[in-house]
Design a protein around this motif. Sequence first.
Motif, PDB file in Angstrom:
ATOM      1  N   CYS A  10       0.819  -1.207   0.000  1.00  0.00           N
ATOM      2  CA  CYS A  10       0.000   0.000   0.000  1.00  0.00           C
ATOM      3  C   CYS A  10       0.853   1.258   0.000  1.00  0.00           C
ATOM      4  CB  CYS A  10      -0.935   0.004   1.213  1.00  0.00           C
ATOM      5  SG  CYS A  10      -2.134  -1.342   1.194  1.00  0.00           S
ATOM      6  N   GLU A  11       2.155   1.097   0.142  1.00  0.00           N
ATOM      7  CA  GLU A  11       3.096   2.202   0.033  1.00  0.00           C
ATOM      8  C   GLU A  11       4.347   1.628  -0.631  1.00  0.00           C
ATOM      9  OE1 GLU A  11       1.774   1.830   3.484  1.00  0.00           O
ATOM     10  OE2 GLU A  11       2.840  -0.070   3.468  1.00  0.00           O
ATOM     11  N   PRO A  12       5.127   2.455  -1.327  1.00  0.00           N
ATOM     12  CA  PRO A  12       6.328   1.940  -2.004  1.00  0.00           C
ATOM     13  C   PRO A  12       7.278   1.276  -1.004  1.00  0.00           C
ATOM     14  CG  PRO A  12       5.821   4.161  -2.752  1.00  0.00           C
ATOM     15  CD  PRO A  12       4.933   3.899  -1.568  1.00  0.00           C
ATOM     16  N   ILE A  13       7.819   0.135  -1.394  1.00  0.00           N
ATOM     17  CA  ILE A  13       8.772  -0.599  -0.564  1.00  0.00           C
ATOM     18  C   ILE A  13      10.009  -0.914  -1.397  1.00  0.00           C
ATOM     19  CG2 ILE A  13       9.202  -2.750   0.697  1.00  0.00           C
ATOM     20  CD1 ILE A  13       6.238  -2.884   1.342  1.00  0.00           C
ATOM     21  N   THR A  14      11.158  -0.573  -0.882  1.00  0.00           N
ATOM     22  CA  THR A  14      12.407  -0.909  -1.554  1.00  0.00           C
ATOM     23  C   THR A  14      12.786  -2.339  -1.193  1.00  0.00           C
ATOM     24  OG1 THR A  14      13.157   1.389  -1.486  1.00  0.00           O
ATOM     25  CG2 THR A  14      14.835  -0.313  -1.840  1.00  0.00           C
ATOM     26  N   THR A  33      18.264  -3.778  -6.795  1.00  0.00           N
ATOM     27  CA  THR A  33      17.345  -3.027  -5.944  1.00  0.00           C
ATOM     28  C   THR A  33      16.109  -2.671  -6.759  1.00  0.00           C
ATOM     29  OG1 THR A  33      19.149  -2.097  -4.627  1.00  0.00           O
ATOM     30  CG2 THR A  33      17.040  -0.947  -4.568  1.00  0.00           C
ATOM     31  N   VAL A  34      14.938  -3.033  -6.254  1.00  0.00           N
ATOM     32  CA  VAL A  34      13.688  -2.762  -6.956  1.00  0.00           C
ATOM     33  C   VAL A  34      12.736  -2.058  -6.000  1.00  0.00           C
ATOM     34  CG1 VAL A  34      13.925  -4.750  -8.497  1.00  0.00           C
ATOM     35  CG2 VAL A  34      12.722  -5.011  -6.330  1.00  0.00           C
ATOM     36  N   THR A  35      11.801  -1.323  -6.564  1.00  0.00           N
ATOM     37  CA  THR A  35      10.777  -0.658  -5.770  1.00  0.00           C
ATOM     38  C   THR A  35       9.438  -1.308  -6.037  1.00  0.00           C
ATOM     39  OG1 THR A  35      11.948   1.464  -5.816  1.00  0.00           O
ATOM     40  CG2 THR A  35       9.607   1.517  -5.268  1.00  0.00           C
ATOM     41  N   LEU A  36       8.838  -1.850  -4.989  1.00  0.00           N
ATOM     42  CA  LEU A  36       7.500  -2.411  -5.092  1.00  0.00           C
ATOM     43  C   LEU A  36       6.512  -1.264  -4.944  1.00  0.00           C
ATOM     44  CD1 LEU A  36       7.936  -5.536  -2.761  1.00  0.00           C
ATOM     45  CD2 LEU A  36       8.562  -5.279  -5.171  1.00  0.00           C
ATOM     46  N   SER A  37       5.721  -1.039  -5.959  1.00  0.00           N
ATOM     47  CA  SER A  37       4.818   0.105  -5.954  1.00  0.00           C
ATOM     48  C   SER A  37       3.371  -0.351  -5.870  1.00  0.00           C
ATOM     49  CB  SER A  37       5.001   0.932  -7.236  1.00  0.00           C
ATOM     50  OG  SER A  37       6.334   1.410  -7.330  1.00  0.00           O
ATOM     51  N   PRO A  38       2.571   0.346  -5.067  1.00  0.00           N
ATOM     52  CA  PRO A  38       1.151  -0.015  -4.981  1.00  0.00           C
ATOM     53  C   PRO A  38       0.434   0.370  -6.268  1.00  0.00           C
ATOM     54  CG  PRO A  38       1.604   1.965  -3.693  1.00  0.00           C
ATOM     55  CD  PRO A  38       2.927   1.456  -4.168  1.00  0.00           C
ATOM     56  N   PHE A  53      14.761 -12.847  -3.148  1.00  0.00           N
ATOM     57  CA  PHE A  53      13.879 -11.749  -2.755  1.00  0.00           C
ATOM     58  C   PHE A  53      14.042 -11.447  -1.272  1.00  0.00           C
ATOM     59  CE2 PHE A  53       9.544 -10.322  -1.357  1.00  0.00           C
ATOM     60  CZ  PHE A  53       9.582  -9.080  -1.976  1.00  0.00           C
ATOM     61  N   SER A  54      14.301 -10.184  -0.954  1.00  0.00           N
ATOM     62  CA  SER A  54      14.431  -9.776   0.447  1.00  0.00           C
ATOM     63  C   SER A  54      13.905  -8.365   0.634  1.00  0.00           C
ATOM     64  CB  SER A  54      15.889  -9.865   0.914  1.00  0.00           C
ATOM     65  OG  SER A  54      16.705  -8.980   0.178  1.00  0.00           O
ATOM     66  N   LEU A  55      13.532  -8.058   1.874  1.00  0.00           N
ATOM     67  CA  LEU A  55      12.971  -6.769   2.246  1.00  0.00           C
ATOM     68  C   LEU A  55      13.778  -6.165   3.376  1.00  0.00           C
ATOM     69  CD1 LEU A  55       9.245  -7.940   2.571  1.00  0.00           C
ATOM     70  CD2 LEU A  55      10.194  -6.654   0.647  1.00  0.00           C
ATOM     71  N   PRO A  56      13.695  -4.845   3.577  1.00  0.00           N
ATOM     72  CA  PRO A  56      14.267  -4.266   4.791  1.00  0.00           C
ATOM     73  C   PRO A  56      13.687  -4.960   6.016  1.00  0.00           C
ATOM     74  CG  PRO A  56      13.654  -2.543   3.244  1.00  0.00           C
ATOM     75  CD  PRO A  56      13.110  -3.823   2.687  1.00  0.00           C
ATOM     76  N   PHE A  88      -3.163  -2.152  10.734  1.00  0.00           N
ATOM     77  CA  PHE A  88      -1.776  -2.431  11.103  1.00  0.00           C
ATOM     78  C   PHE A  88      -1.000  -1.128  11.203  1.00  0.00           C
ATOM     79  CE2 PHE A  88      -3.587  -5.890   8.634  1.00  0.00           C
ATOM     80  CZ  PHE A  88      -3.436  -6.947   9.515  1.00  0.00           C
ATOM     81  N   ASP A  89      -0.347  -0.913  12.351  1.00  0.00           N
ATOM     82  CA  ASP A  89       0.295   0.378  12.599  1.00  0.00           C
ATOM     83  C   ASP A  89       1.754   0.432  12.165  1.00  0.00           C
ATOM     84  OD1 ASP A  89       1.431  -1.245  14.506  1.00  0.00           O
ATOM     85  OD2 ASP A  89       0.584  -0.191  16.228  1.00  0.00           O
ATOM     86  N   ALA A  90       2.291  -0.644  11.598  1.00  0.00           N
ATOM     87  CA  ALA A  90       3.670  -0.622  11.120  1.00  0.00           C
ATOM     88  C   ALA A  90       3.796   0.379   9.981  1.00  0.00           C
ATOM     89  CB  ALA A  90       4.096  -2.012  10.651  1.00  0.00           C
ATOM     90  N   SER A  91       4.952   1.015   9.864  1.00  0.00           N
ATOM     91  CA  SER A  91       5.133   2.041   8.832  1.00  0.00           C
ATOM     92  C   SER A  91       5.130   1.443   7.432  1.00  0.00           C
ATOM     93  CB  SER A  91       6.434   2.807   9.066  1.00  0.00           C
ATOM     94  OG  SER A  91       7.547   1.919   9.055  1.00  0.00           O
ATOM     95  N   GLN A  92       5.601   0.201   7.285  1.00  0.00           N
ATOM     96  CA  GLN A  92       5.593  -0.472   5.989  1.00  0.00           C
ATOM     97  C   GLN A  92       5.165  -1.927   6.174  1.00  0.00           C
ATOM     98  OE1 GLN A  92       9.590   0.212   4.307  1.00  0.00           O
ATOM     99  NE2 GLN A  92       8.586   1.484   2.781  1.00  0.00           N
TER     100      GLN A  92
END
Length: 291
Positions: free
Chosen positions: A117-121, A128-133, A147-150, A174-178
């Motif tokens: 729901c928000e861009p994720i690197t 490096t890729v950006t997952l875009s909603p 495949f890995s995430l921060p 969910f209150d997490a920022s990403q």
Amino acid sequence: MKNNKFSTALAKKAESMLADGKIPYSSLPRWFYDNLQSEGLITSISRGSHKTAIVTDVEKCRLYIEQTYTNGTCLPRWIETVGNAEGDVERAALVNETGSSKTIKTRSFKGFLAKCCEPITASLCGNTVTLSPTKGMALFIQDTDTFSLPADVVVIGMENGENFQHAERQRHLFDASQVLFVSRYPQSTDLRNWLINVPNRYIHFGDFDLAGISIYQSEFYKYLPDRASFFIPADIDERLKTGNSTLYDLQYSQFRHLQIADPRLTPLVEMIHRYHRVYEQEGYIAPSFGE
């Protein structure tokens, strides 16, 4: 295991079972019943010497059967195509319909579905890729090994297809920022194996019933004890009071002795038994305005 074949005869029984919502227990091969039972899609009731297999959710069961045994082909078409294969049907037609000229269960894809729901690197194949909603679209992560995430991105496992489809309408829960929403279908093992090898926290968002808790504990908590949790909304007590009593009754015989491996689930299980009701996660999809 060699006899565990999804034949046209079994497909016809499955189609009849989905149409009626039930079938004599003895009509189904034990391996097939056990597979559906492990997913919380079927249970059984006994009346005297007669035992009946009951489908707990027809649409979810249909989706699981088609994704697991017919490579996504609807049952009537699969039965027609595979049945004709005993005659003179062209091999190419069979491949087109079932994804396999051998008509045996195959893996069409390796990976899992994801939405954000928000861009994720992220990192994929060393890049490096950006997952875009993107509204109306999900991503299919095929090369899960790279495949890995921060580490601070929280992975939310959506049990039901409708919830995953409308993930953005549940983001507020969910209150997490990403967060990255993922689906355990079509192959839950691929998702779990990926989760085992990454550091991210995992939250399982499923139905608030005994079958959903069983799936969470056996498929995820067992392998990710410190990083996995079952999502329990603050208002679940109120929702369970008016939940589904029929589904509770269907699941009770199978799961009444469910062992609670994750102690955080004890209050939820106690509520389910106190009210003799369950609550399906679709109820948490927020209304959409403007669609």
